[in-house]
Design a protein around this motif. Structure first.
Motif, PDB file in Angstrom:
ATOM      1  N   PRO A  47      -2.088  16.499  -0.858  1.00 37.37           N
ATOM      2  CA  PRO A  47      -1.712  16.555   0.564  1.00 37.37           C
ATOM      3  C   PRO A  47      -2.300  15.402   1.388  1.00 37.37           C
ATOM      4  O   PRO A  47      -1.636  14.876   2.291  1.00 37.37           O
ATOM      5  CB  PRO A  47      -2.279  17.896   1.034  1.00 37.37           C
ATOM      6  N   ALA A  48      -3.519  15.002   1.075  1.00 31.70           N
ATOM      7  CA  ALA A  48      -4.126  13.881   1.802  1.00 31.70           C
ATOM      8  C   ALA A  48      -3.362  12.580   1.540  1.00 31.70           C
ATOM      9  O   ALA A  48      -3.150  11.775   2.463  1.00 31.70           O
ATOM     10  CB  ALA A  48      -5.588  13.726   1.403  1.00 31.70           C
ATOM     11  N   LEU A  49      -2.949  12.374   0.299  1.00 36.20           N
ATOM     12  CA  LEU A  49      -2.178  11.163  -0.032  1.00 36.20           C
ATOM     13  C   LEU A  49      -0.827  11.163   0.677  1.00 36.20           C
ATOM     14  O   LEU A  49      -0.381  10.118   1.163  1.00 36.20           O
ATOM     15  CB  LEU A  49      -1.973  11.051  -1.545  1.00 36.20           C
ATOM     16  N   GLU A  50      -0.168  12.323   0.735  1.00 32.84           N
ATOM     17  CA  GLU A  50       1.130  12.395   1.414  1.00 32.84           C
ATOM     18  C   GLU A  50       0.970  12.154   2.914  1.00 32.84           C
ATOM     19  O   GLU A  50       1.799  11.483   3.529  1.00 32.84           O
ATOM     20  CB  GLU A  50       1.780  13.753   1.141  1.00 32.84           C
ATOM     21  N   SER A  51      -0.106  12.649   3.487  1.00 33.39           N
ATOM     22  CA  SER A  51      -0.380  12.399   4.903  1.00 33.39           C
ATOM     23  C   SER A  51      -0.629  10.909   5.153  1.00 33.39           C
ATOM     24  O   SER A  51      -0.117  10.329   6.122  1.00 33.39           O
ATOM     25  CB  SER A  51      -1.588  13.228   5.344  1.00 33.39           C
ATOM     26  N   ASN A  52      -1.414  10.296   4.273  1.00 33.31           N
ATOM     27  CA  ASN A  52      -1.677   8.854   4.400  1.00 33.31           C
ATOM     28  C   ASN A  52      -0.386   8.052   4.278  1.00 33.31           C
ATOM     29  O   ASN A  52      -0.189   7.071   5.006  1.00 33.31           O
ATOM     30  CB  ASN A  52      -2.669   8.390   3.335  1.00 33.31           C
ATOM     31  N   ARG A  53       0.483   8.466   3.365  1.00 35.88           N
ATOM     32  CA  ARG A  53       1.746   7.753   3.179  1.00 35.88           C
ATOM     33  C   ARG A  53       2.598   7.829   4.447  1.00 35.88           C
ATOM     34  O   ARG A  53       3.201   6.835   4.862  1.00 35.88           O
ATOM     35  CB  ARG A  53       2.502   8.305   1.983  1.00 35.88           C
ATOM     36  N   GLU A  54       2.635   8.981   5.075  1.00 37.93           N
ATOM     37  CA  GLU A  54       3.399   9.128   6.317  1.00 37.93           C
ATOM     38  C   GLU A  54       2.819   8.253   7.424  1.00 37.93           C
ATOM     39  O   GLU A  54       3.560   7.611   8.177  1.00 37.93           O
ATOM     40  CB  GLU A  54       3.406  10.590   6.758  1.00 37.93           C
ATOM     41  N   GLN A  55       1.495   8.224   7.523  1.00 38.20           N
ATOM     42  CA  GLN A  55       0.852   7.386   8.548  1.00 38.20           C
ATOM     43  C   GLN A  55       1.123   5.914   8.301  1.00 38.20           C
ATOM     44  O   GLN A  55       1.368   5.150   9.237  1.00 38.20           O
ATOM     45  CB  GLN A  55      -0.648   7.656   8.584  1.00 38.20           C
ATOM     46  N   GLU A  73       0.825  -1.196   0.000  1.00 33.63           N
ATOM     47  CA  GLU A  73       0.000   0.000   0.000  1.00 33.63           C
ATOM     48  C   GLU A  73       0.871   1.263   0.000  1.00 33.63           C
ATOM     49  O   GLU A  73       0.554   2.249  -0.676  1.00 33.63           O
ATOM     50  CB  GLU A  73      -0.927  -0.010   1.217  1.00 33.63           C
ATOM     51  N   LEU A  74       1.971   1.237   0.718  1.00 37.61           N
ATOM     52  CA  LEU A  74       2.899   2.371   0.736  1.00 37.61           C
ATOM     53  C   LEU A  74       3.494   2.589  -0.654  1.00 37.61           C
ATOM     54  O   LEU A  74       3.606   3.732  -1.120  1.00 37.61           O
ATOM     55  CB  LEU A  74       4.007   2.135   1.759  1.00 37.61           C
ATOM     56  N   ASN A  75       3.858   1.496  -1.321  1.00 39.89           N
ATOM     57  CA  ASN A  75       4.397   1.606  -2.685  1.00 39.89           C
ATOM     58  C   ASN A  75       3.358   2.182  -3.638  1.00 39.89           C
ATOM     59  O   ASN A  75       3.682   2.996  -4.510  1.00 39.89           O
ATOM     60  CB  ASN A  75       4.886   0.245  -3.178  1.00 39.89           C
ATOM     61  N   GLU A  76       2.098   1.781  -3.498  1.00 40.40           N
ATOM     62  CA  GLU A  76       1.028   2.327  -4.337  1.00 40.40           C
ATOM     63  C   GLU A  76       0.862   3.819  -4.088  1.00 40.40           C
ATOM     64  O   GLU A  76       0.730   4.605  -5.041  1.00 40.40           O
ATOM     65  CB  GLU A  76      -0.289   1.615  -4.060  1.00 40.40           C
ATOM     66  N   HIS A  77       0.852   4.224  -2.832  1.00 42.80           N
ATOM     67  CA  HIS A  77       0.726   5.642  -2.511  1.00 42.80           C
ATOM     68  C   HIS A  77       1.890   6.441  -3.107  1.00 42.80           C
ATOM     69  O   HIS A  77       1.680   7.520  -3.680  1.00 42.80           O
ATOM     70  CB  HIS A  77       0.666   5.848  -0.990  1.00 42.80           C
ATOM     71  N   THR A  78       3.097   5.924  -2.976  1.00 45.52           N
ATOM     72  CA  THR A  78       4.271   6.609  -3.521  1.00 45.52           C
ATOM     73  C   THR A  78       4.159   6.755  -5.030  1.00 45.52           C
ATOM     74  O   THR A  78       4.438   7.838  -5.579  1.00 45.52           O
ATOM     75  CB  THR A  78       5.554   5.836  -3.149  1.00 45.52           C
ATOM     76  N   LEU A  79       3.734   5.715  -5.707  1.00 48.39           N
ATOM     77  CA  LEU A  79       3.584   5.755  -7.167  1.00 48.39           C
ATOM     78  C   LEU A  79       2.536   6.787  -7.581  1.00 48.39           C
ATOM     79  O   LEU A  79       2.750   7.581  -8.510  1.00 48.39           O
ATOM     80  CB  LEU A  79       3.205   4.361  -7.676  1.00 48.39           C
ATOM     81  N   VAL A  80       1.395   6.829  -6.889  1.00 47.39           N
ATOM     82  CA  VAL A  80       0.336   7.778  -7.217  1.00 47.39           C
ATOM     83  C   VAL A  80       0.801   9.212  -6.940  1.00 47.39           C
ATOM     84  O   VAL A  80       0.552  10.125  -7.739  1.00 47.39           O
ATOM     85  CB  VAL A  80      -0.957   7.447  -6.436  1.00 47.39           C
TER      86      VAL A  80
END
Length: 178
Positions: free
Chosen positions: A113-121, A75-82
């Motif tokens: 910003p929401a995606l970056e916050s989710n990635r950090e969490q 899931e982290l890899n998917e967020h990073t790619l998006v």
């Protein structure tokens, strides 16, 4: 003209084998005789069953933590790619995001910003799971050493019996788990 009837000959009697002789039978009987501990089927005691079930439960917990960590890594890899993809597009461009099972329309500048916050969490959660996984691994190792548990196919690193605080429990009479 009558056909001759075919009759099969009876099978030969079984070979009687060697005759029984006391001087031969006595040594054979001594070799076949087993000690009482070998002839009685061994049923594990309740304590052994509890140790094995606790060990298996610890292993299952460890596998669950590892699979959850792997799932979050994906899931982290998917967020990073998006995030990398959305950084390259116009911020006013519309995009769609799944929120609680509902697809909502937003702009890139609202979603990024929401995606970056989710990635950090997610990365913090992965770190916490890694710490839990290490703690569970230590607990599992200590449990194995305390109860002298060996896995099937595992070499015995300590071939000599050890004298631990349990007395005679720590020797070759450990628990074997498949």
């Amino acid at each position: 003209m009558a056909l001759p009837s075919l009759k099969m000959a009876p099978p030969p009697p079984p070979h009687p084998g060697p005759r029984w002789r006391p001087e031969v039978a006595a040594p054979l009987a001594r070799r076949e005789r087993k000690s009482p501990s070998q002839s009685v089927p061994v049923h594990p005691s309740d304590a052994v069953v509890q140790v094995v079930s606790r060990f298996n439960r610890l292993r299952q917990d460890q596998r669950g933590l590892a699979s959850k960590a792997a799932e979050l890594e994906l899931e982290l890899n998917e967020h990073t790619l998006v995030i990398e993809t959305l950084r390259e597009v116009d911020p006013t461009r519309k995009c769609f995001r799944m929120v609680g099972g509902v697809l909502v329309e937003r702009t890139v500048k609202e979603v990024l910003p929401a995606l970056e916050s989710n990635r950090e969490q997610i990365s913090k959660l992965i770190e916490a799971l890694a710490q839990q996984l290490q703690a569970k691994g230590r607990e599992l190792s200590e449990f194995r050493e305390r109860h002298n548990i060996r896995l099937v196919g595992e070499d015995d690193p300590k071939s000599a019996p050890r004298d631990g605080p349990e007395g005679g429990k720590g020797g070759p009479g450990g628990v074997l788990v498949s």
